[in-house]
Design a protein around this motif. Structure first.
Motif, short mmCIF file in Angstrom:
data_model
loop_
_atom_site.label_atom_id
_atom_site.label_comp_id
_atom_site.label_asym_id
_atom_site.label_seq_id
_atom_site.Cartn_x
_atom_site.Cartn_y
_atom_site.Cartn_z
N ASP A 1 0.86 -1.18 0.00
CA ASP A 1 0.00 0.00 0.00
C ASP A 1 0.90 1.23 0.00
OD1 ASP A 1 -1.80 1.98 0.37
OD2 ASP A 1 -2.67 1.18 2.22
N TRP B 1 -2.71 11.47 7.53
CA TRP B 1 -4.08 11.53 6.99
C TRP B 1 -5.10 11.55 8.12
CZ3 TRP B 1 -6.82 12.55 2.82
CH2 TRP B 1 -8.13 12.04 2.69
N ARG C 1 -13.10 18.96 1.02
CA ARG C 1 -13.01 17.84 0.07
C ARG C 1 -14.20 16.91 0.21
NH1 ARG C 1 -11.28 12.69 0.52
NH2 ARG C 1 -9.71 11.75 -0.85
N GLN C 2 -14.46 16.47 1.44
CA GLN C 2 -15.54 15.50 1.65
C GLN C 2 -16.90 16.10 1.30
OE1 GLN C 2 -14.80 12.46 2.13
NE2 GLN C 2 -12.88 12.31 3.29
N GLY D 1 -11.13 1.69 -1.73
CA GLY D 1 -10.18 2.57 -1.05
C GLY D 1 -10.95 3.48 -0.12
N GLY E 1 -10.85 3.98 2.98
CA GLY E 1 -10.16 4.62 4.10
C GLY E 1 -11.00 4.59 5.36
N GLN E 2 -11.12 5.76 6.00
CA GLN E 2 -11.82 5.89 7.28
C GLN E 2 -13.35 5.87 7.13
OE1 GLN E 2 -10.29 8.19 5.56
NE2 GLN E 2 -11.96 9.63 5.21
N VAL F 1 -13.88 -1.23 0.72
CA VAL F 1 -12.70 -2.10 0.60
C VAL F 1 -11.46 -1.23 0.76
CG1 VAL F 1 -11.35 -3.55 -0.99
CG2 VAL F 1 -13.84 -3.75 -0.94
N ASP F 2 -10.50 -1.68 1.54
CA ASP F 2 -9.27 -0.90 1.71
C ASP F 2 -8.13 -1.83 2.11
OD1 ASP F 2 -8.88 2.38 2.07
OD2 ASP F 2 -7.30 1.16 2.98
N SER G 1 -5.64 -0.74 4.17
CA SER G 1 -5.08 -0.32 5.45
C SER G 1 -5.93 -0.81 6.63
CB SER G 1 -4.99 1.22 5.49
OG SER G 1 -4.77 1.65 6.81
N LEU H 1 -8.14 -3.13 -4.26
CA LEU H 1 -9.15 -2.86 -5.29
C LEU H 1 -8.69 -3.30 -6.67
CD1 LEU H 1 -8.84 -0.11 -7.34
CD2 LEU H 1 -8.75 0.97 -5.12
N TYR I 1 -2.18 6.78 -5.99
CA TYR I 1 -1.26 5.86 -5.34
C TYR I 1 -1.17 4.52 -6.07
CZ TYR I 1 -2.06 9.35 -1.78
OH TYR I 1 -2.17 10.54 -1.13
N LEU I 2 -1.94 4.37 -7.13
CA LEU I 2 -1.96 3.11 -7.88
C LEU I 2 -0.99 3.22 -9.06
CD1 LEU I 2 -5.82 2.49 -7.84
CD2 LEU I 2 -4.08 1.66 -6.25
C1 LIG Z 1 -6.35 9.39 0.72
S1 LIG Z 1 -7.08 7.96 1.41
C2 LIG Z 1 -8.75 8.19 0.85
C3 LIG Z 1 -9.77 7.54 1.76
C4 LIG Z 1 -11.23 7.79 1.35
N1 LIG Z 1 -11.54 7.23 0.05
C5 LIG Z 1 -11.56 9.25 1.35
O1 LIG Z 1 -11.73 9.82 0.25
O2 LIG Z 1 -11.66 9.85 2.42
C6 LIG Z 1 -6.50 6.71 0.29
C7 LIG Z 1 -6.95 5.29 0.65
O3 LIG Z 1 -6.67 4.39 -0.42
C8 LIG Z 1 -6.30 3.15 0.15
N2 LIG Z 1 -5.64 2.35 -0.89
C9 LIG Z 1 -4.50 2.63 -1.56
N3 LIG Z 1 -4.24 1.67 -2.48
C10 LIG Z 1 -5.26 0.77 -2.39
C11 LIG Z 1 -5.59 -0.44 -3.08
N4 LIG Z 1 -4.80 -0.91 -4.05
N5 LIG Z 1 -6.72 -1.09 -2.74
C12 LIG Z 1 -7.51 -0.62 -1.75
N6 LIG Z 1 -7.25 0.52 -1.05
C13 LIG Z 1 -6.15 1.20 -1.37
C14 LIG Z 1 -5.41 3.57 1.32
O4 LIG Z 1 -5.20 2.52 2.23
C15 LIG Z 1 -6.23 4.73 1.86
O5 LIG Z 1 -7.20 4.29 2.78
#
Ligand SMILES: C[S@@+](CC[C@H](N)C(=O)[O-])C[C@H]1O[C@@H](n2cnc3c(N)ncnc32)[C@H](O)[C@@H]1O
Length: 269
Positions: free
Chosen positions: A11, A20, A32-33, A57, A59-60, A77-78, A80, A109, A131-132
């Motif tokens: 990750d 974060w 943003r949200q 992804g 997150g929280q 799905v995440d 972390s 994902l 981040y992908l």
């Molecule tokens: C910036 S946070 C965004 C969280 C949430 N989507 C939001 O907008 O508040 C990025 C999230 O992407 C997750 N993430 C990164 N690569 C991922 C992957 N390949 N599959 C699932 N989650 C992933 C990270 O663990 C993190 O929780």
């Protein structure tokens, strides 16, 4: 609510998790949200039928919980475990019916199991694609999970926003570097994060089989501000950001691009 075993996939976001979490609820996160929520909800069907949503992804869990409050069933799905735990804690404060509509699952994902294929009415992926490894890979994964006729909502880092932020903070050297940059080191401490242009996001979605519905900018006027809680001017700030996010030339310069696309009804896998 379920939390299952974490996937071993790497990750890229992991080094940024603590920063974060520290930023949640502060003005940049709240803008943003709130913008993503408003822009997305405007495209959801008004009828009583609940949607089945994938928050890839998640997150929280901020958007997953918002959508569950509206009556939709959401699978988050995440990768972390820390952020899934934060989602679990946030959801535990919700009413019983909202909690029942939410599940949080550990996983990548980009490597979803077959049971997710063509399953969801709405697939969200907010703040993850940068981040992908590639935009194309992200677009294909999201399209694969979406049912024919379903919607995709993807929030990506906007390339022009890198120079904008550097310039607005008075970091002229960084601004000059950023004009031609594709990657940048972000505020969470994650290095070489990719930034994409709005038409590149649209092209990736189109190549994967999804048709553009709308695109918006997210966070133009408040992207450069420091870590502070929302002030009394927050509703006015959000109104100004929302207006900037929906019109040219402002949306092109925002920190993030929110793209909404739809799969054709007749699409086959
Ligand atoms: C910036 S946070 C965004 C969280 C949430 N989507 C939001 O907008 O508040 C990025 C999230 O992407 C997750 N993430 C990164 N690569 C991922 C992957 N390949 N599959 C699932 N989650 C992933 C990270 O663990 C993190 O929780």
């Amino acid at each position: 609510m379920a939390v299952t075993e974490a996937s071993p996939a790497p990750d890229r976001f992991d080094p940024g998790v603590d920063a974060w979490l520290a930023g949640l609820g502060l003005v940049r996160d709240r803008v943003r949200q709130e913008l993503v929520r408003r822009q997305l909800v405007a495209h959801l069907p008004a009828g009583p039928e609940p949607l089945l949503v994938l928050d890839a992804g998640c997150g929280q869990g901020t958007q997953a919980i918002e959508l569950a409050r509206l009556g939709h069933r959401v699978v988050g799905v995440d990768l972390s475990e820390t952020l899934l735990e934060a989602a679990h804690i946030a959801a535990s404060g919700e009413q019983e019916d909202v909690r029942r509509r939410l599940s949080f699952v550990a996983g990548d994902l980009l490597a979803l199991e077959d049971g997710h294929a063509q399953r969801y009415d709405l697939v969200c992926c907010h703040g993850v694609a940068m981040y992908l490894p590639s935009l194309a890979g992200a677009a294909h994964a999201l399209v694969d999970a979406c049912r024919p006729g379903g919607l995709i909502s993807i929030l990506t880092r906007n390339r022009a926003g890198i120079a904008m932020r550097a310039g607005m903070t008075g970091d002229w050297a960084a601004a000059l570097d950023a004009f031609d940059a594709r990657h940048y080191d972000n505020r969470l401490g994650i290095t070489s994060v990719r930034a994409d242009e709005p038409d590149e996001v649209q092209a990736a979605l189109a190549a994967a089989g999804a048709t553009l519905v709308a695109w918006y900018g997210v966070r133009l006027f408040s992207d450069h501000v420091g870590q502070r809680p929302p002030g009394r001017d927050f509703p006015d700030l959000v109104a100004a950001e929302e207006e900037a996010g929906r019109r040219d030339p402002f949306r092109s310069l925002a920190a993030l691009t929110h793209t909404i696309a739809r799969l054709p009804l007749g699409r086959k896998r």
